[in-house]
Each structure stands twice: as C-alpha cells, then as structure tokens.
Design an enzyme around this catalytic site. Structure first.
Site, PDB file in Angstrom:
ATOM      1  N   CYS A  44       0.903  -1.381   0.146  1.00  0.00           N
ATOM      2  CA  CYS A  44      -0.243  -0.141   0.000  1.00  0.00           C
ATOM      3  C   CYS A  44       0.261   1.062  -0.367  1.00  0.00           C
ATOM      4  O   CYS A  44       1.886   1.273   0.330  1.00  0.00           O
ATOM      5  CB  CYS A  44      -1.060  -0.016   1.175  1.00  0.00           C
ATOM      6  SG  CYS A  44      -2.123   1.168   1.123  1.00  0.00           S
ATOM      7  N   ASP A  57       0.323   3.779   1.427  1.00  0.00           N
ATOM      8  CA  ASP A  57       0.437   4.682   3.125  1.00  0.00           C
ATOM      9  C   ASP A  57       1.672   4.861   3.777  1.00  0.00           C
ATOM     10  O   ASP A  57       2.670   3.717   3.837  1.00  0.00           O
ATOM     11  CB  ASP A  57      -0.281   3.190   3.879  1.00  0.00           C
ATOM     12  CG  ASP A  57      -0.537   4.100   5.180  1.00  0.00           C
ATOM     13  OD1 ASP A  57       0.550   4.528   5.986  1.00  0.00           O
ATOM     14  OD2 ASP A  57      -1.733   3.701   5.306  1.00  0.00           O
ATOM     15  N   ARG A 115       2.861   4.647   5.977  1.00  0.00           N
ATOM     16  CA  ARG A 115       3.592   3.967   7.762  1.00  0.00           C
ATOM     17  C   ARG A 115       4.563   2.234   6.958  1.00  0.00           C
ATOM     18  O   ARG A 115       4.649   1.829   8.206  1.00  0.00           O
ATOM     19  CB  ARG A 115       2.811   3.941   8.737  1.00  0.00           C
ATOM     20  CG  ARG A 115       2.035   5.063   9.049  1.00  0.00           C
ATOM     21  CD  ARG A 115       0.688   5.130   9.617  1.00  0.00           C
ATOM     22  NE  ARG A 115      -0.474   4.699   8.982  1.00  0.00           N
ATOM     23  CZ  ARG A 115      -1.742   4.163   9.430  1.00  0.00           C
ATOM     24  NH1 ARG A 115      -2.234   4.989  10.774  1.00  0.00           N
ATOM     25  NH2 ARG A 115      -2.690   4.352   8.664  1.00  0.00           N
ATOM     26  N   HIS A 143      -2.016  -3.853   5.027  1.00  0.00           N
ATOM     27  CA  HIS A 143      -1.971  -3.597   6.389  1.00  0.00           C
ATOM     28  C   HIS A 143      -3.053  -3.614   7.271  1.00  0.00           C
ATOM     29  O   HIS A 143      -3.933  -2.741   6.602  1.00  0.00           O
ATOM     30  CB  HIS A 143      -1.166  -2.236   6.240  1.00  0.00           C
ATOM     31  CG  HIS A 143      -1.270  -0.947   5.604  1.00  0.00           C
ATOM     32  ND1 HIS A 143      -2.239  -0.372   6.576  1.00  0.00           N
ATOM     33  CD2 HIS A 143      -1.971  -0.784   4.634  1.00  0.00           C
ATOM     34  CE1 HIS A 143      -2.591   0.600   6.170  1.00  0.00           C
ATOM     35  NE2 HIS A 143      -2.487   0.606   3.983  1.00  0.00           N
ATOM     36  N   CYS A 178      -5.819   0.496   7.439  1.00  0.00           N
ATOM     37  CA  CYS A 178      -5.525   0.304   5.675  1.00  0.00           C
ATOM     38  C   CYS A 178      -7.425   1.336   5.314  1.00  0.00           C
ATOM     39  O   CYS A 178      -8.026   0.645   5.163  1.00  0.00           O
ATOM     40  CB  CYS A 178      -5.889  -0.464   4.239  1.00  0.00           C
ATOM     41  SG  CYS A 178      -5.320  -0.110   2.921  1.00  0.00           S
TER      42      CYS A 178
HETATM   43 CO    CO Z   1      -3.593   1.118   3.091  1.00  0.00          CO
END
Ligand code: CO
Length: 212
Positions: A43, A45, A47, A99, A102
């Site tokens: 992803c 993202d 993090r 994750h 998400c």
């Molecule tokens: Co995500």
C-alpha cells in the site's frame, strides 16, 4: 527551500556518508546492477515502507505500491512492474503486503463514488461483494480487518493468474508468491498462510480455502 526538503537533504547526506564509511564499495557495486530478492506489492500508506519494516538492505526490494495494494490485471503499471521483476530481474519472491488500519480498505467499506480513488477502490468493493456472506454479520472493525486479509489473498491470486507468473512457472523459474499483513499497531508482519510456488500449487488452491 522549505524546511522539509532541507531536512531531507541533510538526512540523505548523513545516510550516504554512513554507508560509505561502513561499506566503501556499496554504491559502486549497486550502481552496476540491481539484484533484488523480492518484488513487494504494498500500500502507498506512509507507515508501511518495505525497507524499514523488513530491515532488508538497500537494493533488496523491487517495489510497487498503490492505494490498497491492488494488483489490477487491467493496470498497465502493475503489469509492467510484474513483468520486469519476473522476466528481467528474476526475483525469486513476490510479497503482497496489506496492512491493518488501511484507509483504502476502510473507504471501500464505507462509501462509493465516481472520483478516481472511489473507482480504484471498487476493486476492493468487488471482493467484499463476492464474500458478503462471510463478512456482513461481523462488526465494522472485524469487517475492516477481514476484508484487508481477503484483499491480500485476492491480489495473490490475481498475480498467480497472470500469464507473466504462469509462464515463469512453466519454464521452471523459481518463484514464490506470498501474502502477508503488516500490523501498524505493533510493527509486525503476519503471514496469511498463503504461498504458491508452482502452477500446480496454485491450481489446487484456486477456489480458495483461504477465504474463511
Ligand atoms: Co493502506
């Protein structure tokens, strides 16, 4: 120049200096050729950066990331990355990493629309609809978690279904496709018990027992 970019440049200088101190030939060696050990499908993202969470050294991971870690069979970008990683770099491993927490999966559960992100996330909505009987009785949080897992499983299958991976297996190339979930709450990667190393391996599992 904003403070942020100034900081980035400073971090970069420190990072480069540290590596050159510890391994003087490091960049020279990598500049000649990349030989990553895995293709990471994750992803976008902020993090869930694969370098940090796997701890693998620089140069080990060929990366594709998008919102919701979706391997879309009609997405030229995903296909090109997969083709290059498998046919040219001959990575022995592909990891699809979803994750918990998400936002993409959450948005897919919450609403639909016609903006680009909504249309992209329709691909996760389809997965929900296909497995609605196993999901709709769960609490919202459980649905979020379970759909995150189902999404990884579905993307692993999409990758295995591609002619790129099937052809690689057919010619005897070593290639394993794995599905994992990263937990942003404790920083741990959890294997989903889904892993295919050959066409037969995958074929047997196709109508998957993993969606339970
Ligand atoms: Co995500």
């Amino acid at each position: 120049m904003s403070t942020t970019i100034r900081e980035i440049l400073k971090f970069n200088q420190e990072w480069s200096a540290q590596i050159q101190r510890e391994q003087p030939d490091f960049f020279e060696r990598l500049a000649k050729k990349q030989k990553p050990e895995l293709l990471w499908f994750g992803c976008s993202d902020s993090r869930v950066g694969p370098d940090q969470l796997t701890g693998l050294p620089h140069g080990s991971i060929f990366v594709h990331r998008n919102i919701g870690n979706i391997f879309a069979t009609n997405d030229l970008n995903s296909l090109a990355v997969l083709e290059y990683a498998v046919d040219e770099l001959k990575v022995p491993n592909i990891v699809v990493c979803g994750h918990y927490g998400c936002g993409g999966v959450h948005a897919a559960l919450e609403h639909s629309g016609i903006q680009p992100v909504d249309l992209w996330l329709d691909q996760i909505r389809f997965i929900y609809n296909r497995h609605a009987d196993k999901l709709e009785h769960l609490s919202k949080d459980e649905q979020w978690k379970r759909l995150t897992e189902y999404n990884v499983i579905a993307q692993v299958h999409n990758i295995c279904r591609s002619t790129i991976v099937r052809e690689a297996w057919k010619r005897g190339q070593t290639l394993a496709v794995h599905g994992v979930i990263y937990d942003i709450h404790d920083g741990l990667l959890k294997p989903l018990g889904i892993e295919f190393r050959s066409f037969d391996d995958w074929k047997e599992d196709r109508l998957s027992s993993h969606f339970s």
